[in-house]
Write a protein that holds these residues in place. Structure first.
Motif, short mmCIF file in Angstrom:
data_model
loop_
_atom_site.label_atom_id
_atom_site.label_comp_id
_atom_site.label_asym_id
_atom_site.label_seq_id
_atom_site.Cartn_x
_atom_site.Cartn_y
_atom_site.Cartn_z
N LEU A 1 -0.79 12.71 11.72
CA LEU A 1 -1.64 12.98 10.56
C LEU A 1 -2.52 11.79 10.19
N PHE A 2 -2.63 10.81 11.07
CA PHE A 2 -3.39 9.60 10.74
C PHE A 2 -4.90 9.81 10.82
N ASP A 3 -5.35 10.53 11.82
CA ASP A 3 -6.78 10.61 12.10
C ASP A 3 -7.50 11.62 11.20
N GLY A 4 -8.76 11.30 10.91
CA GLY A 4 -9.65 12.25 10.25
C GLY A 4 -9.15 12.74 8.91
N ASP A 5 -9.40 14.02 8.66
CA ASP A 5 -9.05 14.62 7.38
C ASP A 5 -7.55 14.83 7.22
N SER A 6 -6.80 14.77 8.32
CA SER A 6 -5.35 14.96 8.22
C SER A 6 -4.71 13.94 7.30
N ALA A 7 -5.20 12.70 7.36
CA ALA A 7 -4.67 11.65 6.48
C ALA A 7 -4.93 11.99 5.02
N GLN A 8 -6.12 12.50 4.74
CA GLN A 8 -6.45 12.92 3.37
C GLN A 8 -5.47 13.98 2.89
N HIS A 9 -5.19 14.96 3.73
CA HIS A 9 -4.30 16.06 3.34
C HIS A 9 -2.88 15.56 3.06
N TYR A 10 -2.38 14.72 3.98
CA TYR A 10 -1.02 14.20 3.78
C TYR A 10 -0.93 13.32 2.54
N LEU A 11 -1.89 12.42 2.37
CA LEU A 11 -1.83 11.50 1.22
C LEU A 11 -1.99 12.25 -0.10
N GLY A 12 -2.81 13.31 -0.11
CA GLY A 12 -2.91 14.12 -1.32
C GLY A 12 -1.56 14.67 -1.72
N GLY B 1 -0.02 1.39 10.31
CA GLY B 1 0.09 -0.02 9.92
C GLY B 1 1.46 -0.35 9.36
N ASP B 2 1.89 -1.57 9.58
CA ASP B 2 3.16 -2.03 9.03
C ASP B 2 3.02 -2.33 7.54
N GLN B 3 4.09 -2.14 6.81
CA GLN B 3 4.09 -2.43 5.38
C GLN B 3 5.19 -3.43 5.05
N SER B 4 4.80 -4.47 4.38
CA SER B 4 5.75 -5.51 4.01
C SER B 4 6.74 -4.99 2.97
N LYS B 5 7.96 -5.51 3.04
CA LYS B 5 8.97 -5.16 2.04
C LYS B 5 8.67 -5.79 0.68
N ASP B 6 7.71 -6.72 0.67
CA ASP B 6 7.36 -7.37 -0.59
C ASP B 6 6.74 -6.38 -1.59
N TRP B 7 6.22 -5.26 -1.08
CA TRP B 7 5.66 -4.26 -2.01
C TRP B 7 6.72 -3.71 -2.94
N ASP B 8 7.94 -3.57 -2.42
CA ASP B 8 9.04 -3.10 -3.27
C ASP B 8 9.32 -4.09 -4.40
N ARG C 1 -7.00 4.74 3.94
CA ARG C 1 -5.74 5.28 4.45
C ARG C 1 -4.59 4.31 4.22
N GLU C 2 -4.79 3.07 4.71
CA GLU C 2 -3.71 2.09 4.68
C GLU C 2 -3.29 1.76 3.26
N LEU C 3 -4.27 1.52 2.36
CA LEU C 3 -3.93 1.15 0.99
C LEU C 3 -3.35 2.34 0.23
#
Length: 546
Positions: free
Chosen positions: A39-50, A434-441, A464-466
């Protein structure tokens, strides 16, 4: 007389067809609810993140509001194409769901099953034999116009709604069918508004058919009541999914006359065929993709030639029985062609369309060719059954011919399915997000939202990433990627952001994402309580530090 009933125990045959087609086309990996790699590419990311933001936001009224994705730029799940019918259902079950959950693979399987079931039901209305219903259901379900949507337009795979409307059109006006019309038309809005236009056209044809069939007071009253009930159902559904939220314009006010149906569309594979080469076409003609496939082309050609021997008698009977539907389908064909008539590279522009008009709202008019596409298949199989009944062709020859056409269809699309559809849906490499740091928690304990300063809107290349970071760690964010955006809000917010950078009066519950240029501007003015860090490639200003 057309029989409107079909055997309930026949459900097993279309079910098996649907499951076989699904696994052949999609493969099993998209069914894994924790697999979001595809689901990363194109509009798929938009749909999943929504969906990801919607599931964790508080319930609102209307139900479809999605305030955490976009903040002042937010709207509702319908404008993220997040499939409201599934999003709202699974939000009710959110307490049971894992942290990462996508339902789009399950949605695809559901669409294929319903596609096969309504195909079987439609063919049963015309009293087709089991063998012809088997082959007909296969051709309806092994559907290239659906294949083209699997990799990026998940909500546009609900083609079963078109077939459902066809079933209801050929049925009589009964209480049960009236309820089905209400449910079906409401679902079109909850899936994608483009289906609403198509299915309302079929509904309009049904109303005309019933009106001219019996024009007494009772029948007219029933039709009027059905129209009112259906319109109320549609409006209520649209209201609850958030279709009426905001007054923003489409993210792009161009497209009508570009995303159209080319008159060579039924014969132009656009790279999807093993047998036929791609023909000349316009840049946006992929939205009007309607290639039938070699198997269906052979079948329709055979039927036309066979009926021509008898002066097209059965064709005339079928069209007469379907006349209101044919008229409305003709208008959908004109909409699909748009104001820019094209055949290959040849184009003729008839008129211009003002920005913000209905036609610009539904700018990808090429999609309106889909009901016509399905009607051609129905025509072919109904006339094939008539030919069998009239002994113009033997049963044995019919089975051999249809088996051959089915194999041609499978071979024709095999390479495209393998190299394009399955390649996307079988992807399980989540690292591309993309990897996400545990510091966000750790930061989430102090801060509740992430704000991108001087947000360019849809032009932000790391949306997408943010957005995924914000969704996974339950931050609200002004970053968004929606079908509707308001340039005035973005412009006003940029002025506030510039003032904020000068004053340094940052909200203590907000993490600010800065460009390198903004960091250079304010790094000398940062107070002792404030901190600028770099995390996962983003410059972050923390108003109250770590």
């Amino acid at each position: 007389m057309i029989n409107t009933h079909y055997k309930k125990n026949a459900f097993i045959i279309p079910l098996l067809i649907a499951i076989c087609v699904f696994f052949y086309v999609c493969g099993p990996r998209c069914l894994n609810p924790s697999n979001i790699a595809w689901l990363f590419d194109g509009d798929s990311a938009q749909h999943y993140l929504g969906w990801a933001f919607f599931r964790n936001s508080p319930w609102s009224f209307p139900l479809g509001l999605n305030p955490d994705w976009g903040l002042e730029n937010s709207s509702s799940i319908i404008y993220a194409d997040a499939l409201p019918v599934f999003s709202i259902f699974f939000k009710c079950l959110n307490f049971l769901l894992p942290e990462v959950f996508q339902f789009y693979g399950l949605w695809f399987l559901t669409c294929f099953i319903l596609q096969a079931c309504f195909s079987w039901r439609l063919l049963s209305i015309f009293k087709l034999g089991t063998t012809l219903k088997f082959f007909g259901t296969f051709f309806f379900t092994f559907c290239p116009v659906i294949f083209m949507r699997l990799g990026g337009h998940q909500s546009l795979t609900a083609h079963f709604l078109i077939l459902w409307c066809f079933c209801l059109y050929y049925a009589n006006l009964e209480k049960k069918n009236a309820v089905e019309w209400m449910i079906c038309l409401s679902l079109t809005v909850a899936c994608h508004p483009y289906f609403s236009v198509m299915c309302l056209s079929v509904f309009g044809a049904f109303i005309c058919k019933e009106f001219f069939k019996k024009r007494d007071v009772q029948n007219i009253s029933n039709l009027f009541l059905l129209i009112i009930l259906c319109l109320v159902s549609i409006v209520l559904t649209a209201w609850q999914i958030g279709l009426f939220v905001g007054t923003a314009a489409p993210s792009s006010d161009t497209g009508y006359g570009f995303y159209k149906f080319n008159l060579n569309g039924f014969l132009n594979p656009l790279g999807s065929s093993f047998f036929l080469r791609t023909q000349a076409h316009g840049g946006g003609d992929y939205e009007g993709f309607a290639y039938l496939g070699v198997g269906l082309l052979f079948l329709i050609f055979f039927i036309v030639v066979l009926d021509s021997v008898n002066s097209f008698r059965q064709t005339k009977i079928f069209i007469k029985k379907s006349l209101p539907l044919c008229i409305f389908l003709f208008f959908l064909l004109l909409l699909a062609i748009s104001n820019n008539i094209s055949f290959g590279n040849w184009q003729l522009k008839l008129y211009s369309v003002k920005a913000g008009s209905f036609l610009q709202t539904f700018r990808s008019t090429g999609r309106f060719i889909w009901p016509v596409w399905y009607f051609l298949i129905l025509y072919a199989f109904v006339l094939l059954q008539k030919a069998l009944n009239n002994h113009l062709i033997s049963y044995k020859v019919t089975v051999i011919m249809l088996t051959s056409f089915m194999l041609f269809q499978l071979v024709d699309f095999h390479e495209f399915i393998h190299d394009n559809v399955r390649k996307v849906l079988m992807n399980n490499n989540s690292l591309q997000w993309g990897d996400q740091s545990k510091d966000w928690d750790f930061l989430r304990k102090k801060y509740s939202q992430i704000r991108l300063l001087n947000n360019p809107g849809l032009g932000y290349h790391k949306w997408r990433e943010l957005s995924l970071i914000a969704a996974n760690h339950r931050f609200k964010t002004n970053v968004f990627y929606l079908a509707r955006s308001d340039s005035k809000i973005l412009s006003e917010r940029k002025k506030l952001d510039e003032s904020l950078l000068k004053s340094g009066n940052f909200d203590q519950k907000t993490i600010y994402v800065l460009s390198d240029e903004d960091v250079n501007k304010i790094k000398q003015e940062v107070t002792t309580s404030q901190l600028i860090i770099k995390l996962d490639g983003f410059n972050l200003l923390l108003p109250i530090g770590l």
